[in-house]
Write an enzyme that holds these catalytic residues in place. Structure first.
Site, PDB file in Angstrom:
ATOM      1  N   ASP A 198      34.039  32.347  33.554  1.00 56.15           N
ATOM      2  CA  ASP A 198      33.950  32.551  34.582  1.00 56.15           C
ATOM      3  C   ASP A 198      33.702  33.050  35.953  1.00 56.15           C
ATOM      4  O   ASP A 198      33.066  33.561  35.853  1.00 56.15           O
ATOM      5  CB  ASP A 198      35.151  33.364  34.270  1.00 56.15           C
ATOM      6  N   ALA A 214      45.999  31.805  38.663  1.00 57.86           N
ATOM      7  CA  ALA A 214      46.846  32.532  39.377  1.00 57.86           C
ATOM      8  C   ALA A 214      48.044  32.753  38.906  1.00 57.86           C
ATOM      9  O   ALA A 214      49.239  32.875  39.487  1.00 57.86           O
ATOM     10  CB  ALA A 214      47.116  32.415  40.801  1.00 57.86           C
ATOM     11  N   CYS A 247      48.956  42.738   9.525  1.00 54.35           N
ATOM     12  CA  CYS A 247      47.504  42.376   9.767  1.00 54.35           C
ATOM     13  C   CYS A 247      46.618  43.345   8.734  1.00 54.35           C
ATOM     14  O   CYS A 247      46.701  44.126   8.514  1.00 54.35           O
ATOM     15  CB  CYS A 247      46.968  42.050  10.589  1.00 54.35           C
ATOM     16  N   ASP A 253      37.201  29.399  42.844  1.00 53.22           N
ATOM     17  CA  ASP A 253      38.690  28.839  43.082  1.00 53.22           C
ATOM     18  C   ASP A 253      38.904  29.711  44.321  1.00 53.22           C
ATOM     19  O   ASP A 253      38.833  31.201  43.667  1.00 53.22           O
ATOM     20  CB  ASP A 253      39.445  28.376  41.878  1.00 53.22           C
TER      21      ASP A 253
HETATM   22  N1  GUN Z   1      41.398  34.284  35.626  1.00 56.61           N
HETATM   23  C1  GUN Z   1      42.787  34.636  35.717  1.00 56.61           C
HETATM   24  N2  GUN Z   1      43.003  33.705  36.825  1.00 56.61           N
HETATM   25  C2  GUN Z   1      42.558  32.824  37.490  1.00 56.61           C
HETATM   26  C3  GUN Z   1      42.176  32.004  38.423  1.00 56.61           C
HETATM   27  O1  GUN Z   1      42.975  31.932  38.895  1.00 56.61           O
HETATM   28  N3  GUN Z   1      40.751  31.617  38.696  1.00 56.61           N
HETATM   29  C4  GUN Z   1      40.146  31.896  37.943  1.00 56.61           C
HETATM   30  N4  GUN Z   1      38.391  30.899  37.996  1.00 56.61           N
HETATM   31  N5  GUN Z   1      39.883  32.959  37.584  1.00 56.61           N
HETATM   32  C5  GUN Z   1      40.827  33.622  36.324  1.00 56.61           C
HETATM   33 ZN    ZN Z   2      49.030  43.031  12.889  1.00 53.47          ZN
END
Ligand code: GUN
Ligand code: ZN
Length: 496
Positions: free
Chosen positions: A90, A195, A280, A125
């Site tokens: 990310d 988001a 588990c 973003d």
């Molecule tokens: N991780 C959680 N929400 C978002 C998002 O809207 N954009 C990005 N890039 N990572 C995220």
């Molecule tokens: Zn468990």
């Protein structure tokens, strides 16, 4: 670009697929557990054994720590995290949404992701918060789209990597549509709905349905869709039914740190658990008390492990439900875990008409699972068919009697929620549906609606349909049809 995606099985809008990346394939739907490079609670190797084909980490955290940055540049991500499968990175968008500002441009962080060996790269973003003013949300979408367009110039550098296009637009349906439509034109490998974390945190699942579907309906069908930050197993099946293929989960570890235990039905505080409702390896070896009394790090590790096992077993259950054509049923069960999820389900069925075109028309089973079943894609599809149908042969008969019917050329059986259907189709899907013998009002109403459609259609053509019923049954649907046609006796002419 390197984002080959092949769909191998579908149910409603959910699908099982194979996504190929430069470090191997990912079978979807699946979760990519989040690895915080500064604090690895469960080793990626262990994650792989629990079921993770791929993991996700945050390139901005690595970039902003001189030590990690140097290591990642020297060793590469795969060696640094000791994971040889696909790694998604990310960007700094999450930090952007929390701190308001970051000191790097989208192109720079993308190049950094490539440099450290990422397989799936995410640009920066702008995650607009829910309920943001329309003008501001639109501006944010436009900035994100501009960054996606400018990626064209650097795309050649990313040839063997998969590139992600985030979809934004806050809770505005038209902006989600625009964001998806415009990003969809740019031929990215993966589309990621962003988001939604604040919606999930506040249990706003009903809004989640609007956000996901208004995005999804406008995205290319041959590309996988990621739902950013949806890491609670309680919502996986709902999201998969709406066409989401990938999830990332930090929930497994964040909840663990907070002494919370995830299940498909919700979250438990460890301190309130006398018994583990799971078998588990963690839950069969330890009691809640023993986990509680382990040291902090060990407790977090054990809870995180359980949370991962629970998440991946739900993924397997969902995949099997897709194979069986039983995803609707699974979602109906899951959405009974919380009233806010029931809101999501009730909102979801309002979109049945639009979802119908995605849903495969041949499956094997339809189990009536509550009043929402009356609005399932199959029921809407049949209603549309009835509206357009013309009975070819006369006389025709709707009957509840089980006897030889040579006199009639066209015979319809009566069964909720579908109402009248050609008797030859009795054994075939969806008319072979399993329903309770004790009918609820909604299923009677749905079936009656279809009887009326059939009768009125034929009446308009000057044709008649007969209705025959078994007087021994006090069948609420028969009563309703009788009332509609004002019939008093055992056999009647529905021309009335
Ligand atoms: N991780 C959680 N929400 C978002 C998002 O809207 N954009 C990005 N890039 N990572 C995220
Ligand atoms: Zn468990």
């Amino acid at each position: 670009m390197g984002g080959d995606f092949e769909v191998i099985k579908k149910d409603v809008m959910g699908r099982i697929g194979i996504l190929r990346t430069k470090s191997g394939k990912i079978e979807t739907p699946t979760i990519l557990p989040v690895i915080n490079p500064k604090n690895i609670v469960v080793s990626p190797r262990k994650m792989k054994r629990i079921g993770a084909d791929a993991v996700i980490t945050n390139s901005y955290i690595i970039y902003s720590s001189p030590k990690l940055k140097e290591r990642a540049r020297k060793e590469g991500l795969h060696k640094m995290l000791q994971f040889d499968g696909p790694i998604m990175t990310d960007s700094g968008s999450f930090q952007l949404s929390v701190y308001g500002d970051i000191d790097i441009e989208s192109k720079e962080i993308l190049r950094f992701q490539r440099e450290i060996g990422s397989d799936i790269c995410v640009p920066i973003d702008i995650p607009t918060k829910p309920d943001e003013k329309w003008d501001k949300a639109k501006k944010d979408v436009e900035i994100t789209l501009e960054r996606l367009r400018e990626m064209k110039e650097i795309k050649r550098e990313f040839e063997d990597l998969s590139l992600v296009a985030p979809i934004q637009g806050s809770t505005h349906k038209d902006l989600r549509e625009m964001s998806a439509r415009e990003a969809g034109k740019l031929d990215f490998d993966i589309y990621a709905i962003g988001a939604v974390v604040p919606l999930l945190e506040e249990y706003r699942y009903r809004d989640l349905v609007d956000v996901v579907l208004h995005s999804k309906f406008n995205l290319p069908l041959n590309r996988p869709v990621h739902l950013f930050g949806a890491g609670h197993p309680m919502t996986f099946s709902l999201a998969v039914l709406m066409g989401c293929d990938l999830f990332d989960s930090a929930a497994y570890v964040l909840y663990a740190m907070d002494k919370r235990y995830l299940t498909v039905n919700g979250t438990h505080k460890l301190s309130e658990l006398r018994y583990f409702p799971c078998n588990c390896p963690v839950c069969s070896e330890y009691s809640p008390r023993e986990v509680m009394e382990s040291g902090e790090d060990e407790r977090t590790r054990l809870l995180a492990l359980h949370n991962l096992y629970e998440s991946f077993s739900e993924i397997k259950r969902i995949k099997q439900a897709i194979v069986d054509g039983r995803l609707w049923e699974l979602v109906q069960i899951r959405c009974r875990s919380h009233p806010r999820l029931l809101d999501a389900l009730r909102n979801l069925i309002r979109y049945s008409g639009e979802m119908e075109r995605f849903d495969p028309s041949t499956k094997s089973a339809f189990f009536y699972g509550g009043i929402e079943s009356n609005e399932r894609t199959e029921v809407l599809r049949y209603r549309r068919k009835l509206e357009a149908m013309e009975i070819k042969k006369t006389p025709a008969l709707i009957t509840t009697l089980n006897r030889e019917l040579e006199d009639f050329e066209e015979v319809y059986y009566l069964k909720p929620p579908f109402g009248p259907f050609p008797k030859e189709l009795e054994e075939t899907y969806p008319f072979n549906c399993e329903t309770p013998d004790i009918f609820d009002e909604e299923m009677v109403k749905t079936a009656l609606g279809n009887v009326i459609i059939l009768i009125e259609n034929e009446k308009n053509r000057g044709k008649e349909i007969l209705f025959e019923y078994d007087e021994r049954y006090n069948h609420p649907l028969i009563e309703e049809v009788k009332r509609y046609t004002e019939v008093k006796k055992g056999r009647c002419d529905l021309k009335c």
